[in-house]
Design a protein around this motif. Structure first.
Motif, PDB file in Angstrom:
ATOM      1  N   PRO A  56       3.834   5.352   4.969  1.00  0.00           N
ATOM      2  CA  PRO A  56       4.251   5.215   6.364  1.00  0.00           C
ATOM      3  C   PRO A  56       5.636   5.832   6.574  1.00  0.00           C
ATOM      4  O   PRO A  56       6.455   5.859   5.646  1.00  0.00           O
ATOM      5  N   ASP A  57       5.895   6.320   7.781  1.00  0.00           N
ATOM      6  CA  ASP A  57       7.203   6.900   8.094  1.00  0.00           C
ATOM      7  C   ASP A  57       8.321   5.940   7.717  1.00  0.00           C
ATOM      8  O   ASP A  57       8.246   4.742   8.002  1.00  0.00           O
ATOM      9  N   GLY A  58       9.342   6.460   7.055  1.00  0.00           N
ATOM     10  CA  GLY A  58      10.491   5.659   6.661  1.00  0.00           C
ATOM     11  C   GLY A  58      10.294   4.843   5.397  1.00  0.00           C
ATOM     12  O   GLY A  58      11.201   4.168   4.944  1.00  0.00           O
ATOM     13  N   HIS A  59       9.123   4.893   4.812  1.00  0.00           N
ATOM     14  CA  HIS A  59       8.816   4.130   3.600  1.00  0.00           C
ATOM     15  C   HIS A  59       8.979   5.064   2.402  1.00  0.00           C
ATOM     16  O   HIS A  59       8.589   6.224   2.465  1.00  0.00           O
ATOM     17  N   PRO A  60       9.535   4.585   1.297  1.00  0.00           N
ATOM     18  CA  PRO A  60       9.753   5.461   0.147  1.00  0.00           C
ATOM     19  C   PRO A  60       8.483   5.825  -0.610  1.00  0.00           C
ATOM     20  O   PRO A  60       8.507   6.672  -1.493  1.00  0.00           O
ATOM     21  N   GLY A  61       7.368   5.223  -0.270  1.00  0.00           N
ATOM     22  CA  GLY A  61       6.135   5.445  -1.009  1.00  0.00           C
ATOM     23  C   GLY A  61       5.987   4.434  -2.128  1.00  0.00           C
ATOM     24  O   GLY A  61       6.905   3.669  -2.418  1.00  0.00           O
ATOM     25  N   HIS A  62       4.817   4.422  -2.741  1.00  0.00           N
ATOM     26  CA  HIS A  62       4.560   3.468  -3.816  1.00  0.00           C
ATOM     27  C   HIS A  62       3.317   3.877  -4.596  1.00  0.00           C
ATOM     28  O   HIS A  62       2.545   4.703  -4.145  1.00  0.00           O
ATOM     29  N   VAL A  63       3.177   3.295  -5.735  1.00  0.00           N
ATOM     30  CA  VAL A  63       1.941   3.363  -6.501  1.00  0.00           C
ATOM     31  C   VAL A  63       1.465   1.925  -6.624  1.00  0.00           C
ATOM     32  O   VAL A  63       2.237   1.033  -6.963  1.00  0.00           O
ATOM     33  N   THR A  64       0.214   1.680  -6.322  1.00  0.00           N
ATOM     34  CA  THR A  64      -0.293   0.318  -6.371  1.00  0.00           C
ATOM     35  C   THR A  64      -1.730   0.312  -6.882  1.00  0.00           C
ATOM     36  O   THR A  64      -2.329   1.356  -7.077  1.00  0.00           O
ATOM     37  N   PHE A  65      -2.234  -0.879  -7.102  1.00  0.00           N
ATOM     38  CA  PHE A  65      -3.637  -1.040  -7.445  1.00  0.00           C
ATOM     39  C   PHE A  65      -4.261  -2.010  -6.448  1.00  0.00           C
ATOM     40  O   PHE A  65      -3.565  -2.819  -5.840  1.00  0.00           O
ATOM     41  N   TYR A  66      -5.571  -1.885  -6.279  1.00  0.00           N
ATOM     42  CA  TYR A  66      -6.317  -2.742  -5.369  1.00  0.00           C
ATOM     43  C   TYR A  66      -7.254  -3.638  -6.167  1.00  0.00           C
ATOM     44  O   TYR A  66      -7.885  -3.193  -7.122  1.00  0.00           O
ATOM     45  N   VAL A  67      -7.350  -4.887  -5.723  1.00  0.00           N
ATOM     46  CA  VAL A  67      -8.222  -5.871  -6.346  1.00  0.00           C
ATOM     47  C   VAL A  67      -9.327  -6.206  -5.347  1.00  0.00           C
ATOM     48  O   VAL A  67      -9.058  -6.464  -4.163  1.00  0.00           O
ATOM     49  N   ARG A  68     -10.574  -6.178  -5.809  1.00  0.00           N
ATOM     50  CA  ARG A  68     -11.698  -6.520  -4.934  1.00  0.00           C
ATOM     51  C   ARG A  68     -11.758  -8.038  -4.758  1.00  0.00           C
ATOM     52  O   ARG A  68     -11.724  -8.794  -5.728  1.00  0.00           O
ATOM     53  N   VAL A  69     -11.853  -8.459  -3.510  1.00  0.00           N
ATOM     54  CA  VAL A  69     -11.964  -9.877  -3.166  1.00  0.00           C
ATOM     55  C   VAL A  69     -13.105 -10.043  -2.162  1.00  0.00           C
ATOM     56  O   VAL A  69     -13.515  -9.084  -1.507  1.00  0.00           O
ATOM     57  N   ASP A  70     -13.602 -11.255  -2.042  1.00  0.00           N
ATOM     58  CA  ASP A  70     -14.669 -11.536  -1.079  1.00  0.00           C
ATOM     59  C   ASP A  70     -14.122 -11.784   0.322  1.00  0.00           C
ATOM     60  O   ASP A  70     -14.784 -11.473   1.303  1.00  0.00           O
TER      61      ASP A  70
END
Length: 116
Positions: A56-70
Motif C-alpha cells: 500500500p502507498d506509504g507502506h515499506p512493504g513486507h514478506v509474510t505467510f498466510y494460514v488457511r482458516v475456516d
C-alpha cells in the motif's frame, strides 16, 4: 486440526523490480493475474505457492505467510484477544478471502479462506 501455511507473499514498493529480482535469483516462473495487479510465483511444484504484490502507498512493504482458516472473523478476533491487531480484511479475492493481522511484536501474518 491444525491450520496449514498455504501461501507466502512479497508486498513490494516496486513490484516490477521485485519480480525481476526473484525470477533471476531463484529462477521462478512468474505469472501476472488478469483479475488484479498481482503476480503468482510458480516454483515448479515444490514448497508452498506464493505471489508478489504491491505494498500500500506509504507502506515499506513486507514478506509474510498466510494460514488457511475456516472463519476469518473468528481468527481475527482470537488474534486480537491474544494481543494481536487487525490490519485489514476480510477482503474478497478470486479464490476466497484474505485478511491480515499483526502479532504482539508487530509481525504481519495473513489469513486465508479458500473456496476453490
Amino acid at each position: 486440526m491444525s491450520n496449514p501455511t498455504t501461501w507466502f507473499e512479497v508486498a513490494a514498493r516496486d513490484r516490477e523490480a521485485m519480480k525481476a529480482f526473484y525470477a533471476a535469483l531463484f529462477e521462478w516462473k512468474l505469472n501476472d493475474m488478469d483479475e488484479m495487479p498481482y503476480t503468482v510465483i510458480d516454483a515448479g511444484g515444490e514448497g508452498i505457492p506464493g505471489g508478489i504484490g504491491s505494498a500500500p502507498d506509504g507502506h515499506p512493504g513486507h514478506v509474510t505467510f498466510y494460514v488457511r482458516v475456516d472463519d476469518i472473523e473468528a481468527s481475527l478476533a482470537r488474534a486480537e484477544d491474544l494481543g494481536g491487531k487487525r490490519l485489514m480484511g476480510p477482503v474478497d479475492i478470486p479464490s476466497g478471502q484474505i485478511a491480515m493481522f499483526a502479532d504482539p511484536e508487530g509481525h504481519e501474518i495473513g489469513l486465508m479462506t479458500q473456496t476453490s
